[in-house]
Motif scaffolding. Structure first.
Motif, PDB file in Angstrom:
ATOM      1  N   SER A 152       0.843  -1.194   0.000  1.00  0.00           N
ATOM      2  CA  SER A 152       0.000   0.000   0.000  1.00  0.00           C
ATOM      3  C   SER A 152       0.882   1.248   0.000  1.00  0.00           C
ATOM      4  CB  SER A 152      -0.893   0.002   1.244  1.00  0.00           C
ATOM      5  OG  SER A 152      -0.097   0.198   2.411  1.00  0.00           O
ATOM      6  N   THR A 153       0.266   2.376  -0.307  1.00  0.00           N
ATOM      7  CA  THR A 153       1.022   3.634  -0.227  1.00  0.00           C
ATOM      8  C   THR A 153       1.454   3.878   1.220  1.00  0.00           C
ATOM      9  OG1 THR A 153      -1.018   4.928  -0.042  1.00  0.00           O
ATOM     10  CG2 THR A 153      -0.048   4.713  -2.251  1.00  0.00           C
ATOM     11  N   ALA A 154       0.653   3.466   2.189  1.00  0.00           N
ATOM     12  CA  ALA A 154       1.029   3.635   3.596  1.00  0.00           C
ATOM     13  C   ALA A 154       2.287   2.832   3.920  1.00  0.00           C
ATOM     14  CB  ALA A 154      -0.120   3.209   4.507  1.00  0.00           C
ATOM     15  N   GLN A 155       2.354   1.604   3.440  1.00  0.00           N
ATOM     16  CA  GLN A 155       3.531   0.772   3.689  1.00  0.00           C
ATOM     17  C   GLN A 155       4.761   1.347   2.995  1.00  0.00           C
ATOM     18  OE1 GLN A 155       1.637  -2.804   2.192  1.00  0.00           O
ATOM     19  NE2 GLN A 155       1.785  -3.763   4.220  1.00  0.00           N
ATOM     20  N   MET A 156       4.601   1.757   1.743  1.00  0.00           N
ATOM     21  CA  MET A 156       5.735   2.337   1.015  1.00  0.00           C
ATOM     22  C   MET A 156       6.220   3.619   1.683  1.00  0.00           C
ATOM     23  SD  MET A 156       4.698   1.837  -2.989  1.00  0.00           S
ATOM     24  CE  MET A 156       6.144   2.738  -3.548  1.00  0.00           C
ATOM     25  N   ALA A 157       5.288   4.484   2.049  1.00  0.00           N
ATOM     26  CA  ALA A 157       5.666   5.753   2.679  1.00  0.00           C
ATOM     27  C   ALA A 157       6.347   5.503   4.025  1.00  0.00           C
ATOM     28  CB  ALA A 157       4.446   6.647   2.846  1.00  0.00           C
ATOM     29  N   SER A 158       5.841   4.565   4.813  1.00  0.00           N
ATOM     30  CA  SER A 158       6.459   4.251   6.106  1.00  0.00           C
ATOM     31  C   SER A 158       7.897   3.773   5.932  1.00  0.00           C
ATOM     32  CB  SER A 158       5.659   3.189   6.854  1.00  0.00           C
ATOM     33  OG  SER A 158       4.447   3.717   7.311  1.00  0.00           O
ATOM     34  N   TYR A 171       0.488   9.723  -2.079  1.00  0.00           N
ATOM     35  CA  TYR A 171      -0.624  10.094  -2.952  1.00  0.00           C
ATOM     36  C   TYR A 171      -1.576   8.902  -3.050  1.00  0.00           C
ATOM     37  CZ  TYR A 171       2.222  14.103  -4.113  1.00  0.00           C
ATOM     38  OH  TYR A 171       2.965  15.269  -4.045  1.00  0.00           O
ATOM     39  N   ASN A 172      -2.460   8.781  -2.062  1.00  0.00           N
ATOM     40  CA  ASN A 172      -3.368   7.638  -2.003  1.00  0.00           C
ATOM     41  C   ASN A 172      -4.304   7.581  -3.202  1.00  0.00           C
ATOM     42  OD1 ASN A 172      -2.302   6.832   0.465  1.00  0.00           O
ATOM     43  ND2 ASN A 172      -3.784   8.023   1.632  1.00  0.00           N
ATOM     44  N   GLY A 173      -4.853   8.727  -3.607  1.00  0.00           N
ATOM     45  CA  GLY A 173      -5.806   8.760  -4.712  1.00  0.00           C
ATOM     46  C   GLY A 173      -5.217   8.282  -6.025  1.00  0.00           C
ATOM     47  N   SER A 174      -3.930   8.576  -6.238  1.00  0.00           N
ATOM     48  CA  SER A 174      -3.248   8.150  -7.470  1.00  0.00           C
ATOM     49  C   SER A 174      -2.407   6.901  -7.256  1.00  0.00           C
ATOM     50  CB  SER A 174      -2.351   9.282  -7.979  1.00  0.00           C
ATOM     51  OG  SER A 174      -3.115  10.436  -8.230  1.00  0.00           O
ATOM     52  N   ASN A 175      -2.404   6.381  -6.022  1.00  0.00           N
ATOM     53  CA  ASN A 175      -1.719   5.141  -5.676  1.00  0.00           C
ATOM     54  C   ASN A 175      -0.223   5.173  -6.007  1.00  0.00           C
ATOM     55  OD1 ASN A 175      -1.406   2.515  -4.694  1.00  0.00           O
ATOM     56  ND2 ASN A 175      -1.846   1.615  -6.693  1.00  0.00           N
ATOM     57  N   MET A 179       9.464   9.774  -3.578  1.00  0.00           N
ATOM     58  CA  MET A 179      10.662   9.700  -2.735  1.00  0.00           C
ATOM     59  C   MET A 179      11.702  10.627  -3.327  1.00  0.00           C
ATOM     60  SD  MET A 179      11.077   5.604  -2.093  1.00  0.00           S
ATOM     61  CE  MET A 179       9.630   4.564  -1.813  1.00  0.00           C
ATOM     62  N   ASP A 180      12.335  11.437  -2.467  1.00  0.00           N
ATOM     63  CA  ASP A 180      13.406  12.309  -2.946  1.00  0.00           C
ATOM     64  C   ASP A 180      14.492  12.439  -1.902  1.00  0.00           C
ATOM     65  OD1 ASP A 180      13.101  14.746  -1.248  1.00  0.00           O
ATOM     66  OD2 ASP A 180      11.227  15.048  -2.336  1.00  0.00           O
ATOM     67  N   CYS A 181      15.634  13.002  -2.324  1.00  0.00           N
ATOM     68  CA  CYS A 181      16.774  13.168  -1.421  1.00  0.00           C
ATOM     69  C   CYS A 181      16.901  14.614  -0.948  1.00  0.00           C
ATOM     70  CB  CYS A 181      18.061  12.692  -2.080  1.00  0.00           C
ATOM     71  SG  CYS A 181      18.523  13.642  -3.550  1.00  0.00           S
ATOM     72  N   GLY A 182      15.812  15.378  -1.049  1.00  0.00           N
ATOM     73  CA  GLY A 182      15.810  16.752  -0.571  1.00  0.00           C
ATOM     74  C   GLY A 182      15.664  16.797   0.940  1.00  0.00           C
ATOM     75  N   PRO A 183      15.219  17.944   1.448  1.00  0.00           N
ATOM     76  CA  PRO A 183      15.021  18.072   2.903  1.00  0.00           C
ATOM     77  C   PRO A 183      14.051  17.010   3.431  1.00  0.00           C
ATOM     78  CG  PRO A 183      14.830  20.203   1.820  1.00  0.00           C
ATOM     79  CD  PRO A 183      14.900  19.174   0.733  1.00  0.00           C
ATOM     80  N   ILE A 184      14.280  16.581   4.662  1.00  0.00           N
ATOM     81  CA  ILE A 184      13.416  15.575   5.279  1.00  0.00           C
ATOM     82  C   ILE A 184      12.074  16.217   5.595  1.00  0.00           C
ATOM     83  CG2 ILE A 184      13.102  14.085   7.290  1.00  0.00           C
ATOM     84  CD1 ILE A 184      16.183  13.825   7.343  1.00  0.00           C
ATOM     85  N   ARG A 185      11.021  15.669   4.975  1.00  0.00           N
ATOM     86  CA  ARG A 185       9.661  16.173   5.170  1.00  0.00           C
ATOM     87  C   ARG A 185       8.689  15.127   4.651  1.00  0.00           C
ATOM     88  NH1 ARG A 185      11.659  16.895   0.561  1.00  0.00           N
ATOM     89  NH2 ARG A 185      10.638  17.691  -1.287  1.00  0.00           N
ATOM     90  N   THR A 186       7.443  15.227   5.054  1.00  0.00           N
ATOM     91  CA  THR A 186       6.403  14.330   4.544  1.00  0.00           C
ATOM     92  C   THR A 186       5.177  15.168   4.205  1.00  0.00           C
ATOM     93  OG1 THR A 186       5.494  13.909   6.756  1.00  0.00           O
ATOM     94  CG2 THR A 186       7.159  12.373   5.962  1.00  0.00           C
ATOM     95  N   TRP A 187       4.364  14.643   3.302  1.00  0.00           N
ATOM     96  CA  TRP A 187       3.112  15.296   2.924  1.00  0.00           C
ATOM     97  C   TRP A 187       2.201  14.270   2.278  1.00  0.00           C
ATOM     98  CZ3 TRP A 187       7.624  15.680   0.233  1.00  0.00           C
ATOM     99  CH2 TRP A 187       7.592  15.335  -1.111  1.00  0.00           C
ATOM    100  N   ARG A 188       0.948  14.653   2.161  1.00  0.00           N
ATOM    101  CA  ARG A 188      -0.050  13.840   1.447  1.00  0.00           C
ATOM    102  C   ARG A 188      -0.601  14.658   0.321  1.00  0.00           C
ATOM    103  NH1 ARG A 188      -3.382   9.832   5.276  1.00  0.00           N
ATOM    104  NH2 ARG A 188      -1.650   9.207   6.594  1.00  0.00           N
ATOM    105  N   GLY A 189      -0.766  14.015  -0.802  1.00  0.00           N
ATOM    106  CA  GLY A 189      -1.294  14.713  -1.974  1.00  0.00           C
ATOM    107  C   GLY A 189      -2.658  14.225  -2.353  1.00  0.00           C
TER     108      GLY A 189
END
Length: 189
Positions: A152-158, A171-175, A179-189
């Motif tokens: 799931s997106t939850a498992q991948m994001a975790s 991005y749950n709606g788009s499944n 992932m990036d190597c920029g600043p450490i942050r999280t968000w939902r789209g």
């Protein structure tokens, strides 16, 4: 082959423990490169592009060294499929992807939705969606949008967040998961 650190814990045992907790919680660990590092370590990435039909399954790092030919293959695979333009992908992003895959114990390749994006492609996508950043890390070769059928997106994001090494967008709606190597942050789209 078993690699042991000074406390006697095996690398395989440690990765197994990470995998068991990564899908249930978001613990803080060393960055992705940190827990992939070690004598005898091998890093592998496996991806499929639905846009081009191309598959990639390559070992890109052995014994502390990136393999130039494998890195070139990754760059071509992650090119902007609309323009054909490829750039040097930031290997920190590839390390995050590989580490997250290891944490999830995923046996299937990532479905690559987007790797590098040319400025033209990014502008076109921005005109069609409010979710595309003006200065996207995709344009620097520092981001990937990925999907796994078995997770799931939850498992991948975790798993990606557990790497504590960059940005993770879910991005749950788009499944898919960004992932990036920029600043450490999280968000939902």
């Amino acid at each position: 082959m078993t690699n042991k650190n000074s406390s006697g814990i095996t690398r395989r045992g440690l990765l197994g423990a990470f995998a068991a907790t990564a899908v249930a919680a978001t613990p803080t660990y060393a960055n992705a490169a940190g827990f992939l590092r070690g004598a005898g370590d091998i890093r592998r990435i496996s991806m499929y592009s639905g846009r081009t039909g191309e598959s990639l399954d390559t070992i890109y790092w052995i014994e502390g060294e990136y393999i130039a030919e494998a890195v070139r293959e990754i760059n071509v695979h992650m090119r902007d499929w609309r323009t054909g333009e490829a750039v040097q992908m930031d290997l920190r992003t590839i390390d995050i992807m590989a580490a997250a895959s290891n944490l999830m114990e995923a046996s299937e390749p990532y479905l690559l939705l987007s790797g590098y994006r040319s400025p033209q492609t990014n502008a076109m996508l921005r005109s069609q969606s409010s979710g595309v950043a003006r200065n996207s890390l995709h344009m620097r070769g520092q981001a990937a949008d990925l999907r796994l059928q078995s997770r799931s997106t939850a498992q991948m994001a975790s798993a990606a967040v557990a790497c504590h090494a960059g940005g993770v967008g879910r991005y749950n709606g788009s499944n898919f998961v960004h992932m990036d190597c920029g600043p450490i942050r999280t968000w939902r789209g």
